[in-house]
Enzyme design. Structure first.
Site, PDB file in Angstrom:
ATOM      1  N   SER A 247      44.879  47.229 133.463  1.00 14.58           N
ATOM      2  CA  SER A 247      46.143  47.940 133.244  1.00 14.58           C
ATOM      3  C   SER A 247      45.941  49.441 133.234  1.00 14.58           C
ATOM      4  O   SER A 247      44.830  49.933 133.002  1.00 14.58           O
ATOM      5  CB  SER A 247      46.810  47.557 131.914  1.00 14.58           C
ATOM      6  OG  SER A 247      46.984  46.179 131.793  1.00 14.58           O
ATOM      7  N   ASP A 319      34.034  43.279 123.963  1.00 18.97           N
ATOM      8  CA  ASP A 319      33.309  42.011 124.034  1.00 18.97           C
ATOM      9  C   ASP A 319      33.649  41.190 122.795  1.00 18.97           C
ATOM     10  O   ASP A 319      33.150  41.462 121.705  1.00 18.97           O
ATOM     11  CB  ASP A 319      31.808  42.284 124.100  1.00 18.97           C
ATOM     12  CG  ASP A 319      31.000  41.025 124.400  1.00 18.97           C
ATOM     13  OD1 ASP A 319      31.597  39.943 124.472  1.00 18.97           O
ATOM     14  OD2 ASP A 319      29.782  41.136 124.580  1.00 18.97           O
ATOM     15  N   VAL A 321      33.649  37.647 122.958  1.00 17.59           N
ATOM     16  CA  VAL A 321      33.079  36.314 123.174  1.00 17.59           C
ATOM     17  C   VAL A 321      31.561  36.446 123.289  1.00 17.59           C
ATOM     18  O   VAL A 321      31.057  37.275 124.045  1.00 17.59           O
ATOM     19  CB  VAL A 321      33.638  35.663 124.450  1.00 17.59           C
ATOM     20  CG1 VAL A 321      32.895  34.366 124.770  1.00 17.59           C
ATOM     21  CG2 VAL A 321      35.130  35.381 124.319  1.00 17.59           C
ATOM     22  N   ASP A 322      30.850  35.639 122.519  1.00 16.83           N
ATOM     23  CA  ASP A 322      29.388  35.590 122.619  1.00 16.83           C
ATOM     24  C   ASP A 322      28.960  34.148 122.866  1.00 16.83           C
ATOM     25  O   ASP A 322      29.526  33.210 122.287  1.00 16.83           O
ATOM     26  CB  ASP A 322      28.725  36.096 121.332  1.00 16.83           C
ATOM     27  CG  ASP A 322      28.960  37.577 121.109  1.00 16.83           C
ATOM     28  OD1 ASP A 322      28.710  38.357 122.042  1.00 16.83           O
ATOM     29  OD2 ASP A 322      29.418  37.951 120.010  1.00 16.83           O
TER      30      ASP A 322
END
Length: 793
Positions: A247, A319, A321-322
Site C-alpha cells: 500500500s 515479522d 510469524v515465526d
C-alpha cells in the site's frame, strides 16, 4: 399443415413465456435500490439514498438502526463475497468448488483462526457499543438472507443461504491478519538456501547471519524438493479471495498545502478480483457521521473520513510469524521436546466436507508454538515437525474494539488509543484532521527475541533459546505526530529503529517510498489535483539506477546493431511505465533473464518461488550494483567462473532474442500496452462460457511494479505481465474542501453481476479518474434512487 401451424404457435408461445419468466426472474435477482422494505428491530425508519455510483448514504436516528440497515444493503450487493470469505477462513471452500480446494481448506482450517475466534467471543463484553452494533449489522445481513433473493452464483453452485454469526466476523479478521503476514512465504525458502547452499549465499541476499545460527557445512547442492514456502504460495494462488500485498499512503500537513488544510491520500494494494474488496457507505445520524470502506462481514470501516478527521492504512510488514523446528520424542510421536522435558501435543480433529465427494477427516497437532504445518500442508519435504507461531492466535484479540474506536474517535488521542489495541495484523495507520494534525502509527504487538536469533529462518523449538523474551509497549512502536517535515508517509518500507534496533520484517524496496518523498519535498503548495496526479504516478525512482549499474559492466563490441538499439532505449529511459513506452518491455524481460542467469543454477526448482518473492524484489537494486558476487558464477559450467559482465551480456541477448520472436523485429513494436493488461477475475469466470459475464476486462493499463501506481505482476517465461494486484481503491481527502473529496474503485460498488454498479467504475479506474465521496446532505437527498426501511414490529 394446420397441425404444424398449431405446433409452431404453441412453441412460439412457450418461448415467449420462457423469456418473460426469465426476465422477471432476473429482475428479481437484482439489488433493491429504491422503494420501501420492512426491517425488524428498527426503532425508527431509515432512509438510504444511492448516489450515481451505488454508494448508500444511510440516514438514521441512531447508530444501531444505521448499522442494521448497513448490514442489509451490504449483503444485497456483496452476499456472494461474504459467503466466499467466511468459508475460506473456516476451511469450507470445498463445499462450493469440490476437491481442488481441499488443500486450501486443510491449510486455513489448521491455522487456528476458528479456535482463536471462539476464545475471543467467549470473553467478549456484550455491553459495549462495538458488540451491540456488530450484532445489529449481522441482523441486517440475516434479514436480507431471509427476505432477499439468492445471488446468481448460489444458483449456479446449488448453494443454500446460511445465516451469519459473530464467528464469521472474527474469522474474516483472522484471514485478513494472515494475508498480511509474509513469513510463511519467505522463512522456509531462506532456511533452505541457508542449509543447502550455505551462509555466503544467504548473506549476499542481504539476510543477516548470526554467530549461533545453525549452519550445515558450505556445500553447494541443487535445491530439488518442494518446501513449505512453495506449498503456501501454491495454496494462495487458488484462493478466490483477495489477499493484501502492500500500500501507499501519505498525509500532507497544512503548511505544505496551497489552501492551508491537511490532505490525506491512501491506496491499499490488494490482489485484484471481482467483486472489488471494499464496500463504501456513508452513515449519518444526529450524533455520528462517517464515510467508510468496509471489508466483507466487517461492521466498521478500516478506511474512513468525516468532516473532522480521516484515516487510512498500509501494511506495516513487520515479522509476526515465526516457524520452529520441533523434536519429537523418539519413543512417542505425540510428544515433543521442551527445555523442561517432553510435552504432549494438543490434537484437534477436523473434517472437510467436499462437493460431490466424500468428506476428508484429519488431525492437527499443536505444540506450544502453534500448529504443526506438516499436518496441514502436503508435500513438505522436511520430516522434522515445523510449528507456526503466529501473534494473531497467541494473544487476546481486540480488533473489533479497535475498528470501532478508529471510526468513533473524538480526537487524535482517541484515535491513538484505538490503534494501540491492534496486535495483528501489522498496520500503518495514517491520520489527518481538520485541526491540522497529521500522524502515523505502526500498529502491532511487537516483541523481542535474543539478539543472536535470526527470525528470517526456521528457529529452534526445543532448546528454549529462540523464544520471545519481551513484548514491547505501544509507545516503542514506530510513530510520528506532527513532524517538522510537515508530512508523514508509508510505502511498506523499513521503519526507523525500534527499541534501538531495526525491527525485522518483510519490508518492500525503497522505490515507492523514494518517489513519494521526492514529490513531497519538492513543493509547499499542494492541491487536491496535485495529489490525484501523484497517486497515479507511474515513474520509478530506482529503476534508472538499476539499469545504469547493469549497463556499466558491458562492452559495446559484444552486441550487434539491433541489440545496441535496445540498449540505447534502456539508457534513455526515465523509469516511466506508459502504455506506449518500449523501455518497460525490454527492462522486465531483461530482468527475468538476469534473475534466471544469476540465481536459477543454484536454486533449481525453488527459483520459481524466489522469482516473485519479497526477497527478489528487494535484492534487484543491490545485486545489480555489485561488481563481484558468489551468485554470478554458473555452477553448471565446468572450469569457468562467470562474471557480472558475462551474466548481464547474456541476459540482454536472451531478452532481445525473445522479444524479436514475441513482438517483432523492430523495438518500436515492443510497447508496454501489448504485454501489460489487467483483468478482474471472478471465481465463476474460470468457466469459459461465463467469463465474459462475470470477469471485468481485460484492459491495457499504465503502471508497473513498485511505482506509486503499483500494479504487481508475476515474472515468468511467457513475456506477458498480467496484473495480479494493485490499488484496491484510491482516495484523496482534502480538508479545505471536504465535501468534494475523491475516490475510485477498480470495478464497481456492487458484487451482483446484474447491478448497474457491477463494473461502472472499471474504465475510469484504468484511466486514473476519480468520482466524488459525497457528504453534502442537499446533494445526497437530491438523488431519486431512495430505499426506505420501515419499522417492522
Amino acid at each position: 399443415m394446420r397441425i404444424v401451424k398449431k405446433l409452431l404457435k404453441y412453441v412460439i408461445i412457450f418461448i415467449i413465456l420462457v423469456v418473460i419468466c426469465a426476465y422477471f426472474f432476473i429482475q428479481h435477482l437484482k439489488p433493491t435500490y429504491e422503494g420501501e422494505l420492512n426491517l425488524a428491530s428498527l426503532s425508527d425508519k431509515v432512509e438510504v439514498y444511492y448516489d450515481d455510483y451505488g454508494v448508500p448514504h444511510i440516514y438514521a436516528q441512531n447508530e444501531l438502526d444505521a448499522r442494521r440497515a448497513l448490514g442489509y444493503v451490504h449483503a444485497q450487493d456483496r452476499l456472494w463475497q461474504m459467503e466466499v470469505i467466511r468459508r475460506l477462513a473456516a476451511g469450507r471452500l470445498s463445499e462450493l468448488f469440490g476437491e481442488k480446494l481441499v488443500r486450501t481448506d486443510k491449510f486455513f482450517s489448521g491455522l487456528g483462526i476458528e479456535e482463536a475466534s471462539a476464545k475471543t467471543i467467549a470473553n467478549l463484553d456484550k455491553n459495549t457499543e462495538a458488540y451491540k452494533q456488530t450484532i445489529a449489522y449481522l441482523d441486517g445481513i440475516n434479514q436480507f438472507i431471509k427476505k432477499g433473493p439468492k445471488p446468481i452464483e448460489f444458483y449456479l453452485l446449488g448453494l443454500d443461504k446460511e445465516e451469519y454469526t459473530l464467528t464469521d466476523v472474527y474469522n474474516v479478521f483472522g484471514y485478513m491478519a494472515f494475508s498480511f503476514a509474509i513469513a510463511h512465504k519467505t522463512d522456509p525458502l531462506l532456511t533452505e538456501i541457508q542449509e543447502k547452499l550455505g551462509a555466503d549465499y544467504l548473506e549476499e541476499l542481504n539476510i543477516p547471519i548470526y554467530k549461533n545460527s545453525t549452519l550445515l557445512k558450505n556445500e553447494v547442492n541443487p535445491i530439488l524438493e518442494k518446501d513449505l514456502a512453495q506449498a503456501v504460495t501454491d495454496i494462495y494462488n487458488n484462493v478466490p479471495v483477495q489477499p493484501f500485498i502492500g500500500s501507499n499512503s501519505w498525509v500532507i500537513g497544512a503548511k505544505k498545502t496551497k489552501k492551508g488544510k491537511v490532505i490525506l491520500a491512501n491506496d491499499p494494494h490488494i490482489k485484484f478480483g471481482q467483486p472489488s474488496v471494499w464496500y463504501q457507505s456513508h452513515i449519518k445520524t444526529p450524533n455520528y457521521e462517517m464515510y467508510g470502506y468496509n471489508l466483507a462481514l466487517t461492521p466498521f470501516p478500516l478506511l474512513a473520513h468525516n468532516r473532522d478527521y480521516a484515516y487510512g492504512i498500509t501494511m506495516f510488514e513487520n515479522d509476526d510469524v515465526d516457524f520452529y523446528f520441533e523434536i519429537n520424542n523418539p519413543e512417542n510421536e505425540n510428544e515433543y521436546k521442551t527445555p523442561n522435558g517432553y510435552e504432549t501435543y494438543k490434537v484437534i480433529d477436523k473434517e472437510i466436507k467436499v462437493k460431490n465427494s466424500e468428506s476428508v477427516s484429519y488431525q492437527i497437532k499443536v505444540s506450544k508454538h502453534g500448529p504443526i504445518m506438516n499436518d496441514i500442508i502436503d508435500h513438505i519435504s522436511d520430516e522434522q515437525p515445523i510449528a507456526m507461531s503466529w501473534i494473531y492466535t497467541q494473544l487476546p484479540n481486540k480488533l473489533l474494539e479497535a475498528c470501532y474506536g478508529l471510526s468513533h474517535a473524538k480526537s487524535l488521542y482517541g484515535f491513538k488509543e484505538a490503534t494501540a489495541l491492534i496486535h495483528a495484523p501489522g498496520l500503518n495507520l495514517m491520520y489527518g484532521d481538520v485541526d491540522d494534525n497529521i500522524a502515523w502509527f505502526a500498529a502491532a504487538k511487537l516483541y523481542k527475541l535474543n539478539d543472536s536469533v535470526n527470525t528470517k529462518v526456521i528457529l529452534d523449538g526445543a532448546s528454549g533459546s529462540d523464544e520471545i523474551i519481551e513484548y514491547l509497549d505501544f509507545t516503542q512502536n514506530p510513530q510520528a505526530i506532527n513532524p517538522k517535515s510537515n508530512y508523514v508517509y508509508s510505502a511498506n518500507n523499513q521503519p526507523d529503529t525500534i527499541a534501538g534496533v531495526l525491527y525485522p520484517g518483510y519490508y518492500l524496496p525503497e522505490d515507492r517510498a523514494k518517489r513519494i518523498v521526492q514529490f513531497l519535498e519538492a513543493k509547499n503548495d499542494f492541491t487536491k489535483q496535485d495529489v490525484m496526479e501523484m497517486i497515479n504516478d507511474v515513474t520509478s525512482a530506482v529503476t534508472p539506477t538499476i539499469v545504469e549499474n547493469a549497463l556499466s559492466s558491458i562492452k559495446a563490441e559484444d552486441f550487434n546493431d539491433d541489440e545496441k538499439k535496445a540498449i540505447q532505449i534502456l539508457q534513455n529511459w526515465d523509469g516511466s511505465y506508459h502504455l506506449n513506452s518500449v523501455a518497460p518491455t525490454i527492462y522486465n524481460r531483461f530482468l527475468y533473464e538476469f534473475l534466471g542467469n544469476t540465481f536459477e543454477d543454484e536454486m533449481v526448482e525453488s527459483f520459481e518461488l524466489f522469482l516473485n518473492s519479497r526477497v527478489q524484489r528487494k535484492i534487484n537494486a543491490v545485486q545489480m550494483a555489485k561488481d563481484s558476487s558468489i551468485w554470478w558464477d554458473d555452477v553448471t559450467t565446468e572450469n569457468r567462473v562467470e562474471t557480472k559482465r558475462d551474466i548481464v551480456t547474456k541476459s540482454i541477448k536472451d531478452a532481445i532474442s525473445f522479444l524479436e520472436k514475441q513482438l517483432g523485429n523492430s523495438p518500436k513494436q515492443w510497447t508496454w500496452n501489448r504485454v501489460h493488461t489487467l483483468e478482474h477475475n471472478h471465481p465463476m469466470g474460470e468457466i469459459a462460457a461465463l467469463r465474459k459475464y462475470f470477469n471485468v476486462g481485460p484492459f491495457e493499463i499504465n503502471g508497473g511494479s513498485e511505482v506509486i501506481n503499483n500494479l504487481t505482476f508475476n515474472l515468468d517465461s511467457t513475456g506477458y505481465y498480467k496484473v495480479t494486484a494493485g490499488p484496491s481503491t484510491r482516495r484523496v481527502i482534502d480538508f479545505s474542501d471536504i465535501e468534494n473529496s475523491t475516490t475510485i474503485l477498480p470495478t464497481g460498488q456492487s458484487g451482483n453481476v446484474l447491478s448497474p454498479h457491477y463494473k461502472d467504475q472499471a474504465k475510469m479506474y484504468t484511466n486514473g479518474d476519480f468520482v466524488p465521496m459525497l457528504l453534502n446532505e442537499d446533494k445526497i437527498k437530491g438523488f431519486k434512487t431512495k430505499l426506505v426501511f420501515k419499522v417492522d414490529n
